[in-house]
Scaffold this active site. Sequence first.
Site, PDB file in Angstrom:
ATOM      1  N   GLY A 225       0.868  -1.176   0.000  1.00  0.00           N
ATOM      2  CA  GLY A 225       0.000   0.000   0.000  1.00  0.00           C
ATOM      3  C   GLY A 225       0.895   1.213   0.000  1.00  0.00           C
ATOM      4  CD  GLU A 226       2.318   6.322   0.830  1.00  0.00           C
ATOM      5  OE1 GLU A 226       3.500   6.437   0.417  1.00  0.00           O
ATOM      6  OE2 GLU A 226       1.964   6.724   1.946  1.00  0.00           O
ATOM      7  CB  SER A 227       5.422   2.545   3.590  1.00  0.00           C
ATOM      8  OG  SER A 227       6.149   3.544   2.924  1.00  0.00           O
TER       9      SER A 227
ATOM     10  CB  CYS B 244       5.200  -3.914  -1.373  1.00  0.00           C
ATOM     11  SG  CYS B 244       5.731  -2.664  -2.537  1.00  0.00           S
TER      12      CYS B 244
ATOM     13  NE  ARG C 267       8.491   5.005   1.159  1.00  0.00           N
ATOM     14  CZ  ARG C 267       7.765   6.101   1.344  1.00  0.00           C
ATOM     15  NH1 ARG C 267       8.214   7.081   2.092  1.00  0.00           N
ATOM     16  NH2 ARG C 267       6.584   6.223   0.763  1.00  0.00           N
TER      17      ARG C 267
ATOM     18  CB  ILE D  68       3.266  -2.161  -7.527  1.00  0.00           C
ATOM     19  CG1 ILE D  68       2.670  -3.322  -8.344  1.00  0.00           C
ATOM     20  CG2 ILE D  68       2.476  -0.871  -7.733  1.00  0.00           C
ATOM     21  CD1 ILE D  68       1.286  -3.754  -7.891  1.00  0.00           C
ATOM     22  NE  ARG D  69       3.757   4.266  -6.009  1.00  0.00           N
ATOM     23  CZ  ARG D  69       3.776   4.973  -4.891  1.00  0.00           C
ATOM     24  NH1 ARG D  69       4.712   5.861  -4.685  1.00  0.00           N
ATOM     25  NH2 ARG D  69       2.848   4.808  -3.984  1.00  0.00           N
TER      26      ARG D  69
ATOM     27  CG  HIS E 183       2.470  -6.362  -4.451  1.00  0.00           C
ATOM     28  ND1 HIS E 183       1.714  -5.872  -3.410  1.00  0.00           N
ATOM     29  CD2 HIS E 183       3.271  -5.352  -4.839  1.00  0.00           C
ATOM     30  CE1 HIS E 183       2.033  -4.616  -3.187  1.00  0.00           C
ATOM     31  NE2 HIS E 183       2.975  -4.274  -4.047  1.00  0.00           N
TER      32      HIS E 183
ATOM     33  CD  GLU F 291       0.013  -8.895  -2.314  1.00  0.00           C
ATOM     34  OE1 GLU F 291       1.000  -9.650  -2.220  1.00  0.00           O
ATOM     35  OE2 GLU F 291       0.113  -7.661  -2.327  1.00  0.00           O
TER      36      GLU F 291
HETATM   37  N1  GLN Z   1       6.093   2.761  -2.780  1.00  0.00           N
HETATM   38  C1  GLN Z   1       5.223   2.427  -1.715  1.00  0.00           C
HETATM   39  C2  GLN Z   1       5.692   3.007  -0.399  1.00  0.00           C
HETATM   40  O1  GLN Z   1       6.766   3.482  -0.291  1.00  0.00           O
HETATM   41  C3  GLN Z   1       5.082   0.918  -1.566  1.00  0.00           C
HETATM   42  C4  GLN Z   1       4.376   0.368  -2.764  1.00  0.00           C
HETATM   43  C5  GLN Z   1       3.631  -0.880  -2.560  1.00  0.00           C
HETATM   44  O2  GLN Z   1       3.364  -1.323  -1.423  1.00  0.00           O
HETATM   45  N2  GLN Z   1       3.217  -1.466  -3.652  1.00  0.00           N
HETATM   46  O3  GLN Z   1       4.939   2.971   0.512  1.00  0.00           O
END
Ligand code: GLN
Length: 195
Positions: free
Chosen positions: A48-50, A80, A107, A135-136, A171, A173
């Site tokens: 998600g978004e850390s 992630c 990150r 993903i990112r 990921h 999942e």
């Molecule tokens: N780039 C996101 C972060 O720094 C992590 C991306 C992800 O969980 N897919 O939170």
Amino acid sequence: MPYRIGVLALQGDFKEHIQCLNQLKVYTEEIRTPEQVKKLDGLIIPGGESTTISKLIKIFNFEKVIYDHALEKKALWGTCAGMIILAKTLTEINPKPLGLLDIKVSRNWYGRQIDSFEKDINIVGLNKPFRAVFIRAPVIQKVGKNVRILGEENGYPIAVRSDNILATSFHPELTGDLRIHDMFVNMIDEKYIKK
Ligand code: GLN
């Protein structure tokens, strides 16, 4: 199987983890309160978004129960953003990670959302490569001496394990391949077999 595995459901792709675990026929729940964590055998912190997940962990008082879970040697897995949160240190200032896993993480290593990619990665313990979705995604810059590298991408560790803690920068999942979820369930088996 009697195990109880929770997925932290504050933000991110927790539903996809739940679906994978359901297929493995373990008891699964979305975790929204610290009380729920105390009853678990395994906990997953999803992608998600850390910075957001980290803020919500603090606001809703999850810090202590996650520390206790880890100290009791219960299985813990970060994917992630979840990996970022478990790390000891980050090369960025934010978020402040929990420091439970002796790794240094960078990150957004591969760039922006548009630079997301999939790649077959060899993972220790799996007999065939795993299709990993980045993903990112973060990468691991440094691992402590008790951390075992399970997979690398272009020379950087992207899957590691230290005792009861597992971390993947991709990921599992999202691919329909349940082998890393299965590996996580086996980590719980190990704990009970050891006893
Ligand atoms: N780039 C996101 C972060 O720094 C992590 C991306 C992800 O969980 N897919 O939170």
